[in-house]
Design an enzyme around this catalytic site. Structure first.
Site, PDB file in Angstrom:
ATOM      1  N   ARG A 237       0.861  -1.176   0.000  1.00  0.00           N
ATOM      2  CA  ARG A 237       0.000   0.000   0.000  1.00  0.00           C
ATOM      3  C   ARG A 237       0.903   1.234   0.000  1.00  0.00           C
ATOM      4  O   ARG A 237       1.967   1.237   0.646  1.00  0.00           O
ATOM      5  CB  ARG A 237      -0.890   0.050   1.249  1.00  0.00           C
ATOM      6  CG  ARG A 237      -2.074  -0.890   1.244  1.00  0.00           C
ATOM      7  CD  ARG A 237      -3.166  -0.481   0.250  1.00  0.00           C
ATOM      8  NE  ARG A 237      -4.320  -1.380   0.288  1.00  0.00           N
ATOM      9  CZ  ARG A 237      -4.460  -2.473  -0.463  1.00  0.00           C
ATOM     10  NH1 ARG A 237      -3.525  -2.794  -1.336  1.00  0.00           N
ATOM     11  NH2 ARG A 237      -5.547  -3.216  -0.375  1.00  0.00           N
ATOM     12  N   GLU A 266      -3.928   7.577  -4.583  1.00  0.00           N
ATOM     13  CA  GLU A 266      -4.178   6.888  -5.855  1.00  0.00           C
ATOM     14  C   GLU A 266      -5.461   7.457  -6.446  1.00  0.00           C
ATOM     15  O   GLU A 266      -6.428   7.604  -5.692  1.00  0.00           O
ATOM     16  CB  GLU A 266      -4.347   5.374  -5.628  1.00  0.00           C
ATOM     17  CG  GLU A 266      -3.050   4.719  -5.210  1.00  0.00           C
ATOM     18  CD  GLU A 266      -3.177   3.213  -5.001  1.00  0.00           C
ATOM     19  OE1 GLU A 266      -4.235   2.641  -5.340  1.00  0.00           O
ATOM     20  OE2 GLU A 266      -2.217   2.615  -4.500  1.00  0.00           O
ATOM     21  N   HIS A 285      -1.879   0.139  -9.609  1.00  0.00           N
ATOM     22  CA  HIS A 285      -2.488  -0.781  -8.642  1.00  0.00           C
ATOM     23  C   HIS A 285      -3.140  -1.968  -9.362  1.00  0.00           C
ATOM     24  O   HIS A 285      -4.342  -2.212  -9.223  1.00  0.00           O
ATOM     25  CB  HIS A 285      -3.509  -0.036  -7.754  1.00  0.00           C
ATOM     26  CG  HIS A 285      -3.783  -0.734  -6.449  1.00  0.00           C
ATOM     27  ND1 HIS A 285      -4.076  -0.054  -5.290  1.00  0.00           N
ATOM     28  CD2 HIS A 285      -3.823  -2.056  -6.121  1.00  0.00           C
ATOM     29  CE1 HIS A 285      -4.281  -0.933  -4.313  1.00  0.00           C
ATOM     30  NE2 HIS A 285      -4.134  -2.149  -4.799  1.00  0.00           N
TER      31      HIS A 285
HETATM   32  P1  NAP Z   1      -0.856 -11.629   4.621  1.00  0.00           P
HETATM   33  O1  NAP Z   1      -0.788 -13.036   4.175  1.00  0.00           O
HETATM   34  O2  NAP Z   1      -1.763 -11.257   5.731  1.00  0.00           O
HETATM   35  O3  NAP Z   1       0.642 -11.188   4.985  1.00  0.00           O
HETATM   36  C1  NAP Z   1       0.964  -9.971   5.557  1.00  0.00           C
HETATM   37  C2  NAP Z   1       2.229 -10.152   6.341  1.00  0.00           C
HETATM   38  O4  NAP Z   1       2.619  -8.892   6.894  1.00  0.00           O
HETATM   39  C3  NAP Z   1       2.067 -11.116   7.511  1.00  0.00           C
HETATM   40  O5  NAP Z   1       3.092 -12.058   7.451  1.00  0.00           O
HETATM   41  C4  NAP Z   1       2.211 -10.239   8.739  1.00  0.00           C
HETATM   42  O6  NAP Z   1       2.885 -10.881   9.790  1.00  0.00           O
HETATM   43  C5  NAP Z   1       3.090  -9.124   8.216  1.00  0.00           C
HETATM   44  N1  NAP Z   1       2.942  -7.928   9.029  1.00  0.00           N
HETATM   45  C6  NAP Z   1       1.808  -7.377   9.513  1.00  0.00           C
HETATM   46  N2  NAP Z   1       2.103  -6.285  10.231  1.00  0.00           N
HETATM   47  C7  NAP Z   1       3.440  -6.170  10.225  1.00  0.00           C
HETATM   48  C8  NAP Z   1       4.345  -5.264  10.808  1.00  0.00           C
HETATM   49  N3  NAP Z   1       3.905  -4.259  11.580  1.00  0.00           N
HETATM   50  N4  NAP Z   1       5.673  -5.438  10.573  1.00  0.00           N
HETATM   51  C9  NAP Z   1       6.114  -6.460   9.824  1.00  0.00           C
HETATM   52  N5  NAP Z   1       5.295  -7.364   9.250  1.00  0.00           N
HETATM   53  C10 NAP Z   1       3.982  -7.218   9.445  1.00  0.00           C
HETATM   54  O7  NAP Z   1      -1.231 -10.668   3.412  1.00  0.00           O
HETATM   55  P2  NAP Z   1      -0.867 -10.839   1.877  1.00  0.00           P
HETATM   56  O8  NAP Z   1      -1.944 -11.583   1.202  1.00  0.00           O
HETATM   57  O9  NAP Z   1       0.527 -11.289   1.737  1.00  0.00           O
HETATM   58  O10 NAP Z   1      -1.011  -9.312   1.419  1.00  0.00           O
HETATM   59  C11 NAP Z   1      -0.204  -8.299   1.955  1.00  0.00           C
HETATM   60  C12 NAP Z   1      -0.725  -6.937   1.528  1.00  0.00           C
HETATM   61  O11 NAP Z   1      -0.457  -6.750   0.133  1.00  0.00           O
HETATM   62  C13 NAP Z   1      -2.242  -6.750   1.635  1.00  0.00           C
HETATM   63  O12 NAP Z   1      -2.644  -6.411   2.934  1.00  0.00           O
HETATM   64  C14 NAP Z   1      -2.507  -5.649   0.643  1.00  0.00           C
HETATM   65  O13 NAP Z   1      -2.446  -4.395   1.264  1.00  0.00           O
HETATM   66  C15 NAP Z   1      -1.377  -5.786  -0.362  1.00  0.00           C
HETATM   67  N6  NAP Z   1      -1.839  -6.250  -1.679  1.00  0.00           N
HETATM   68  C16 NAP Z   1      -1.745  -5.425  -2.733  1.00  0.00           C
HETATM   69  C17 NAP Z   1      -2.129  -5.857  -3.984  1.00  0.00           C
HETATM   70  C18 NAP Z   1      -2.023  -4.966  -5.178  1.00  0.00           C
HETATM   71  O14 NAP Z   1      -2.856  -5.069  -6.074  1.00  0.00           O
HETATM   72  N7  NAP Z   1      -1.009  -4.124  -5.257  1.00  0.00           N
HETATM   73  C19 NAP Z   1      -2.650  -7.141  -4.154  1.00  0.00           C
HETATM   74  C20 NAP Z   1      -2.742  -7.966  -3.043  1.00  0.00           C
HETATM   75  C21 NAP Z   1      -2.329  -7.507  -1.800  1.00  0.00           C
HETATM   76  P3  NAP Z   1       2.230 -12.084  10.632  1.00  0.00           P
HETATM   77  O15 NAP Z   1       2.332 -13.274   9.739  1.00  0.00           O
HETATM   78  O16 NAP Z   1       3.087 -12.186  11.820  1.00  0.00           O
HETATM   79  O17 NAP Z   1       0.828 -11.693  10.909  1.00  0.00           O
HETATM   80  C1  GLV Z   2      -5.316  -5.254  -3.559  1.00  0.00           C
HETATM   81  O1  GLV Z   2      -4.762  -4.227  -3.413  1.00  0.00           O
HETATM   82  C2  GLV Z   2      -5.602  -6.166  -2.509  1.00  0.00           C
HETATM   83  O2  GLV Z   2      -5.375  -5.815  -1.341  1.00  0.00           O
HETATM   84  O3  GLV Z   2      -6.093  -7.258  -2.805  1.00  0.00           O
END
Ligand code: NAP
Ligand code: GLV
Length: 319
Positions: A237, A266, A285
């Protein structure tokens, strides 16, 4: 049966699914999101909403929507929904984990490669007539193969990045809220502090959610620790990075470049200084934007709405 507001046209079968479950579905057909005043009015008249990352839900909107039972985001991130306020009012908040990690990691990898090898800058130059000869010194980039990748946030997408990095024979560092020994041995990862990761990585890739704890996780101090050649990749983000500090670091040449799928705000206004750097790649995005994945995301959001409106627990509650 319920009234469902869907804030944009969606790919896949989501709308059919909602109709088949007997719901009245109101789809916003404009190419841009419903303005806040319209969104508030639509929520006020709805039992459920299928929302997008650009729909910012305020406490006032929630107060004005007495029948609202579920906000189903078509995204894994849900910082736009004000989840604590919604849940406090008894409104379920759902997201779409599990279906988009590989697609998003593909895009993060594409950005990493594009930044490392000047794909965008050289392509622009070629179209502008800059390809006048083969040059031994033009567009010299960095090798990805064998370099060090730093993953910040080892969740689903962070792990998918690590799997890709193994194919490039990279040293893989990570830092996350919790240490993950099983993933360390399975994927050959090294757990390090954020500062050590920033000091040692050639590529730093962000994969945390946006939360009060992660807002500006990467600010001036953190950028100052990065190698002057290092590339920052952000598909998480925009708010995870202090963008003014990033612009200052790019101006000073204290980092090698940035590849950003997300910005703050954005869309990024065209007069933003980030557009002026040849070593910055910006995409709108789109990290989860494959037809198959976006269809699954929309269908998952619809399935959550159907469950909650039928009196069943949400399938993917965020808390
Ligand atoms: P996820 O599986 O929940 O993974 C997020 C990771 O971040 C977890 O391992 C969590 O740790 C860690 N985390 C949370 N708070 C933290 C902190 N303060 N310091 C360090 N690490 C921390 O989520 P994901 O599916 O990988 O997605 C991650 C993010 O990518 C989403 O929340 C979204 O904002 C973004 N995203 C963007 C797009 C796009 O289109 N650009 C698409 C998909 C996702 P723990 O395992 O210990 O909880
Ligand atoms: C996209 O930004 C998502 O969080 O899935």
């Amino acid at each position: 049966m319920g009234k469902v507001f869907v804030t944009r046209q969606t790919p896949g079968r989501a709308i059919e699914m909602l109709h088949a479950a007997g719901h009245e579905v109101d789809v916003w057909h404009e190419p841009t999101p419903p303005p806040p005043v319209v969104l508030a009015a639509k929520l006020a008249a709805s039992d459920a909403a299928l929302t997008m990352v650009v729909d910012a839900i305020t406490p006032e909107m929630l107060d004005g929507a007495p029948n609202l039972r579920v906000l189903a985001n078509m995204a894994v991130g849900y910082d736009n929904l004000n989840p604590a306020e919604a849940i406090r009012r008894g409104i379920a908040v759902t997201n779409t984990p599990g279906v988009l990690a590989e697609t998003t990691a593909d895009m993060a990898w594409a950005l990493l490669m594009a930044g490392a090898r000047n794909v965008v800058a050289s392509e622009r130059d070629t179209r502008a007539g800059g390809w006048t000869t083969w040059s031994p010194t033009a567009f010299l980039g960095q090798d990805v193969f064998g370099a060090t990748l730093g993953i910040i946030g080892l969740g689903e997408i962070g792990e998918a990045m690590a799997r890709r990095a193994r194919g490039f024979d990279m040293r893989i560092l990570y830092t996350s809220r919790t240490r993950k020994p099983e993933a360390e041995s399975r994927l050959g990862l090294e757990f390090v502090s954020l500062d050590d990761l920033l000091r040692q990585s050639d590529f730093v890739s962000l994969h945390t959610p946006l939360s009060p704890e992660t807002r500006y996780l990467i600010a001036a101090r953190e950028l100052s620790l990065m190698k002057p050649t290092a590339l920052l990749v952000n598909t998480a983000r925009g708010g995870v990075v202090d963008q003014d500090a990033l612009i200052a670091a790019l101006r000073a040449g204290s980092i090698g470049g940035a590849a950003l799928d997300v910005t703050d705000p954005e869309p990024l206004p065209l007069d933003n200084p980030l557009y002026s750097f040849p070593n910055v790649v910006i995409t709108p995005h789109i990290a989860s934007a494959s037809l198959a994945t976006r269809s699954k995301m929309a269908e998952m959001a619809a399935a959550n709405i159907i469950a909650v409106l039928a009196g069943r627990p949400a399938i993917n509650p965020v808390a």
